[in-house]
Design an enzyme around this catalytic site. Structure first.
Site, PDB file in Angstrom:
ATOM      1  N   LYS A 275     114.461 -38.653  23.501  1.00 44.10           N
ATOM      2  CA  LYS A 275     113.253 -39.074  22.790  1.00 44.10           C
ATOM      3  C   LYS A 275     112.054 -38.947  23.717  1.00 44.10           C
ATOM      4  O   LYS A 275     110.915 -39.079  23.304  1.00 44.10           O
ATOM      5  CB  LYS A 275     113.385 -40.546  22.364  1.00 44.10           C
ATOM      6  CG  LYS A 275     113.948 -40.705  20.986  1.00 44.10           C
ATOM      7  CD  LYS A 275     112.845 -41.096  20.002  1.00 44.10           C
ATOM      8  CE  LYS A 275     113.431 -41.309  18.635  1.00 44.10           C
ATOM      9  NZ  LYS A 275     112.872 -42.389  17.893  1.00 44.10           N
TER      10      LYS A 275
HETATM   11  N1  GLU Z   1     109.707 -46.857  13.360  1.00 46.27           N
HETATM   12  C1  GLU Z   1     111.005 -46.290  13.279  1.00 46.27           C
HETATM   13  C2  GLU Z   1     111.036 -45.017  14.137  1.00 46.27           C
HETATM   14  O1  GLU Z   1     110.194 -44.873  14.963  1.00 46.27           O
HETATM   15  C3  GLU Z   1     111.329 -46.000  11.860  1.00 46.27           C
HETATM   16  C4  GLU Z   1     112.742 -46.203  11.490  1.00 46.27           C
HETATM   17  C5  GLU Z   1     112.906 -46.200   9.990  1.00 46.27           C
HETATM   18  O2  GLU Z   1     112.592 -45.189   9.405  1.00 46.27           O
HETATM   19  O3  GLU Z   1     113.307 -47.203   9.435  1.00 46.27           O
HETATM   20  O4  GLU Z   1     111.866 -44.169  14.029  1.00 46.27           O
END
Ligand code: GLU
Length: 496
Positions: A254
């Site tokens: 990531k």
């Molecule tokens: N904020 C989460 C991410 O950065 C989102 C996860 C979701 O889609 O529930 O991946």
């Protein structure tokens, strides 16, 4: 039911290629069903907030052509779409859970939790939060309230039984409730955690399907129980297959950098793909091949054609690598399909960025022949160098180099002089007229009566490059005056 899906990135400063895959699949799903694609920014972790990050995300999505129907920049009836602007709503619903005995105040301090975690680790047990505050007596609770101790709000997760996740891609997954933690929903600063904000927003934004990365599947049981506690229906889940490192081992980082097996850095930020000269059509096409396939053995396709075929049920749950090895090929195919004008327009910003001033006419002249040669837009630099660099890339050109076994030195000189005179006056100065006249000159000077050897020499004389667009296009792109200048200096080599 209208399909409503969302892409909910945390603003880290850029759009990760794995995130782009998630966004693309959400977008395709919404477009297929005539539904809405929503962009929501999950920035509840203010410690990680990066300035300019929302803009960077929006720029990358726009570059890919993944337009959102609601969200930052476009508004919509369920806004605001940035979680830090919705704090009151989360506090309200955390309060509701408290009032309805689905949550409790936890007064454990960060230090206490840390010490207990360390002890658990030492004892090789990983039960998570030990639920100490869940079982405080009313007196103990009252005493803590009296002391005005800071608290977090934790979910009262079910302890008995199981939770079943119905995942469109993964099928049914059953998780014992004993594995679900009493997660913190509201932090002591009154801000929500991911879990609370995510569930509240998905509900109030009317989200029907959650398409997100596989790494969130572990949160799904908690979320499902939160929906149940609120008395809300949970959306349909589809956890997209994990994107692996190019080596096939481990998850694609990531972080901003990732490497393949040979230690070569691979691109991970969408903006890096753009800057490296990949087309958005090619990047979307590349991503659509990750865990999904078009069928009919087709690897190259416009995303618009993929939309009607796209079905969540067809996504393969197995973790998969990004097909980096296919990217250059795909991109080259996409470049080949461009109209010359489109390619010229796409190349312009790359050349501008390098400080190379190349006129629109010159670019249009070479675009058709570049189309079949470029893998990436950035490759144009090498082919087109002769347009801004009088020296070309061949090193020193000599009269000997401008001869050929079918065009000995004196014939080479005479043919270049004839070409010079022709180019000086030819009307109109266009591809066909140049081609006809210069071919005749070539045929008249070579020993085998063919224009080929002469045209090769002429190309080298005007472009001074080993590899360039074909000679007539190159002359048109240079323009009459500059082409004459190149020929004059080539001819001058005989007088040295
Ligand atoms: N904020 C989460 C991410 O950065 C989102 C996860 C979701 O889609 O529930 O991946």
């Amino acid at each position: 039911m209208t399909v409503r899906v969302r892409f909910a990135p945390s603003p880290t400063g850029y759009l990760h290629i794995g995130g782009a895959r998630t966004a693309l699949y959400n977008w395709m799903f919404a477009r297929k069903h005539g539904g809405q694609f929503i962009l929501r920014i999950e920035d509840t972790d203010q410690k990680r907030a990066v300035k300019g990050a929302v803009q960077a995300l929006m720029d990358a999505l726009r570059w890919l052509g993944l337009d959102w129907d609601e969200g930052p920049g476009v508004g919509g009836p369920y806004g605001p779409y940035i979680q830090s602007e919705r704090a009151e709503l989360y506090r309200q619903w955390a309060g509701w859970l408290l009032d309805h005995d689905h949550a409790y105040k936890c007064y454990c301090t960060a230090d206490e939790l840390k010490a207990r975690r360390a002890a658990q680790k030492a004892a090789r047990s990983d039960q998570g939060y030990d639920r100490r505050c869940r079982y405080l007596t009313p007196e103990e609770r009252a005493a803590r309230e009296r002391d005005g101790l800071p608290y977090t709000i934790r979910f009262k997760a079910p302890i008995e039984g199981v939770t079943v996740i119905h995942d469109v891609i993964r099928g049914e997954i059953t998780v014992p409730n004993s594995q679900i933690a009493d997660a913190v929903l509201l932090k002591s600063d009154g801000l929500p955690t991911y879990h609370l904000a995510n569930v509240v927003d998905d509900h109030f934004m009317g989200i029907t399907h959650i398409l997100r990365a596989d790494e969130w599947i572990n949160s799904a049981p908690l979320h499902i129980n939160l929906y149940a506690a609120f008395g809300w229906e949970n959306p349909v889940y589809a956890h997209l297959p994990l994107v692996l490192n190019p080596s096939g081992r481990g998850k694609l980082s990531k972080r901003a950098q990732a490497f393949d097996d040979h230690g070569h850095q691979v691109l991970v930020k969408v903006e890096e793909f753009r800057d490296a000269g990949y087309l958005p059509q090619a990047v979307n096409n590349f991503l659509a091949n990750v865990g999904w396939s078009f069928g009919d053995d087709r690897e190259k396709f416009p995303i618009e054609e993929a939309i009607p075929r796209f079905r969540l049920e067809d996504i393969n749950p197995a973790p998969t690598r990004l097909p980096y090895d296919k990217l250059d090929w795909l991109n080259g195919q996409w470049i080949q399909d461009m109209e010359p004008l489109e390619l010229a327009q796409a190349l312009k910003p790359f050349l501008d960025r390098q400080g190379h001033e190349v006129g629109a006419e010159a670019l249009l002249a070479v675009a058709p022949s570049l189309r079949v040669r470029l893998k990436k837009l950035t490759d144009a630099d090498d082919f087109l160098r002769f347009l801004w660099d009088d020296e070309g890339n061949t090193g020193v050109i000599t009269a000997e180099r401008l001869a050929h076994n079918k065009l000995p030195s004196d014939a080479a000189l005479r043919s270049l002089q004839a070409a010079r005179d022709f180019i000086a006056t030819v009307q109109p100065f266009d591809l066909d007229t140049l081609a006809a006249g210069l071919t005749t000159i070539g045929e008249a000077h070579t020993t085998n009566g063919k224009a080929g050897p002469f045209l090769g020499v002429l190309r080298l004389a005007v472009t001074r490059q080993d590899v360039s667009p074909p000679v007539f296009e190159s002359i048109v792109a240079l323009g009459r005056e500059r082409a004459l200048g190149r020929l004059d200096s080539a001819i001058a080599l005989w007088h040295k």
